[in-house]
Design an enzyme around this catalytic site. Structure first.
Site, PDB file in Angstrom:
ATOM      1  N   SER A   3       7.646  -1.923  10.495  1.00  0.00           N
ATOM      2  CA  SER A   3       9.040  -2.176  10.864  1.00  0.00           C
ATOM      3  C   SER A   3       9.134  -3.060  12.102  1.00  0.00           C
ATOM      4  O   SER A   3       8.333  -2.936  13.036  1.00  0.00           O
ATOM      5  CB  SER A   3       9.751  -0.845  11.136  1.00  0.00           C
ATOM      6  OG  SER A   3      11.038  -1.062  11.671  1.00  0.00           O
ATOM      7  N   ASP A   4      10.114  -3.950  12.079  1.00  0.00           N
ATOM      8  CA  ASP A   4      10.468  -4.696  13.283  1.00  0.00           C
ATOM      9  C   ASP A   4      11.114  -3.722  14.271  1.00  0.00           C
ATOM     10  O   ASP A   4      11.480  -2.607  13.906  1.00  0.00           O
ATOM     11  CB  ASP A   4      11.436  -5.824  12.912  1.00  0.00           C
ATOM     12  CG  ASP A   4      11.769  -6.716  14.101  1.00  0.00           C
ATOM     13  OD1 ASP A   4      10.941  -6.795  15.029  1.00  0.00           O
ATOM     14  OD2 ASP A   4      12.861  -7.306  14.111  1.00  0.00           O
ATOM     15  N   LYS A   5      11.254  -4.141  15.525  1.00  0.00           N
ATOM     16  CA  LYS A   5      11.850  -3.267  16.526  1.00  0.00           C
ATOM     17  C   LYS A   5      13.333  -3.583  16.743  1.00  0.00           C
ATOM     18  O   LYS A   5      14.205  -2.786  16.414  1.00  0.00           O
ATOM     19  CB  LYS A   5      11.106  -3.376  17.858  1.00  0.00           C
ATOM     20  CG  LYS A   5      11.712  -2.497  18.976  1.00  0.00           C
ATOM     21  CD  LYS A   5      10.931  -2.628  20.255  1.00  0.00           C
ATOM     22  CE  LYS A   5      11.174  -3.950  20.944  1.00  0.00           C
ATOM     23  NZ  LYS A   5      12.583  -4.105  21.433  1.00  0.00           N
TER      24      LYS A   5
END
Length: 325
Positions: free
Chosen positions: A35-37
């Site tokens: 996942s991206d942040k």
């Protein structure tokens, strides 16, 4: 087909749009979520929560507290930097309501400038914008050149703290005077950056430089000999329910990993807050990851939980190889 159709309907009830039936089966076989942040694990609504200006760290951002703690000349140069060196805008809507336009980071900075009593339109009219270098994700900075009323020119730059700080050789002290950036000042600013990042704050450094009358539209804005104005700490809160979702994935045997281009300390702090980074987990930066041998990667990847600017193709290749074994 009926089984996949029922699975698709259940996923739609969870507000997950499925375009192809086979995707349900693929999702059911997932063992890792990368996942991206920013905007995914976090709300993507930035707010300035801490600053370090003139060597003083302000945890309380009450306008009176900051304006009384730094000289008026520094407040003016700070507001000029915020209101000119931006890709955002401040507009007045019907009824006198003010609306701030721009990216979350730009919006946070403009809100901070307005809270200090700054007037965006008046500031923009006081000087002339001569040259703009928009934010560059590779250089991790943006810059502008202004023509002042006296006829001289001034450059402002902002961006990743460690990069902008490296271009500075002077700093504003508590009296608002420009002094050389000595080892003690550099150490204090670097410690402040690390402290902000450890508190899950994204840090930006603001700096400026007087460049006389030597300005050319063709030449790039100079990037050395700047005076550091200060460090800005911006908070991007974790989305509600993220920690619970990560725990649910872990209980289902799915490993959640964070992949981000943000500061590694900031990423680690957010990952801990989300429950992604555990005591046994590993956080590593992309350049270090790429230098590892096949044997080292086989040992690292099972514990890998936070990746900073990593080569995703390389990571996925190793994850697939490990799964096939």
């Amino acid at each position: 087909t009926l089984s996949l159709a029922f699975a698709m309907k259940k996923m739609m009830n969870d507000k997950a749009l499925v375009r192809h039936l086979a995707a349900c089966e693929t999702m059911g076989s997932a063992t890792t979520i990368c996942s991206d942040k920013t905007g995914t694990l976090t709300t993507n609504h930035m707010t300035v929560v801490k600053t370090c200006i003139c060597g003083t760290v302000f945890s309380s951002l009450e306008p009176s507290n900051i304006c009384s703690g730094i000289p008026d000349s520094v407040v003016r140069i700070l507001l000029q930097s915020i209101f000119f060196n931006t890709g955002g805008d401040v507009v007045k809507c019907e009824g006198g309501k003010i609306e701030i336009l721009g990216t979350p980071t730009e919006t946070a900075l403009l809100e901070f400038g307005l809270s200090l009593g700054g007037d965006f339109q008046a500031e923009r009219q006081a000087s002339k914008l001569v040259k703009v270098e928009p934010f560059n994700s590779v250089k991790k900075r943006m810059g502008v050149v202004l023509e002042l009323q006296e006829g001289d020119f001034r450059a402002h730059c902002k961006g990743a703290s460690e990069i902008i700080l490296a271009a500075c050789d002077k700093v504003l002290n508590k009296e608002g005077e420009i002094v050389p950036l000595d080892e003690a000042s550099i150490s204090h600013l670097k410690d402040t950056i690390e402290q902000f990042a450890s508190e899950a704050l994204r840090t930006l450094c603001l700096a400026y430089k007087e460049i006389g009358s030597e300005v050319s539209a063709e030449n790039p804005i100079p990037f050395e000999g700047y005076t550091c104005i200060g460090i800005i700490g911006i908070k991007d809160p974790v989305r509600p329910g993220v920690k619970e979702s990560v725990a649910t994935c872990r209980s289902a045997g799915i490993t959640v990993r964070m992949v981000t281009g943000d500061n590694i300390n900031t990423a680690k702090a957010i990952a801990r807050e989300c429950g992604i980074l555990t005591d046994e987990g590993i956080a590593i930066e992309g350049p270090d990851f790429r230098l590892k041998s096949e044997e080292e990667l086989q040992e690292i990847i099972p514990k890998l939980q936070v990746l900073f600017c990593c080569n995703l193709v390389l990571l996925f290749r190793h994850l697939i190889l490990m799964q096939s074994r």
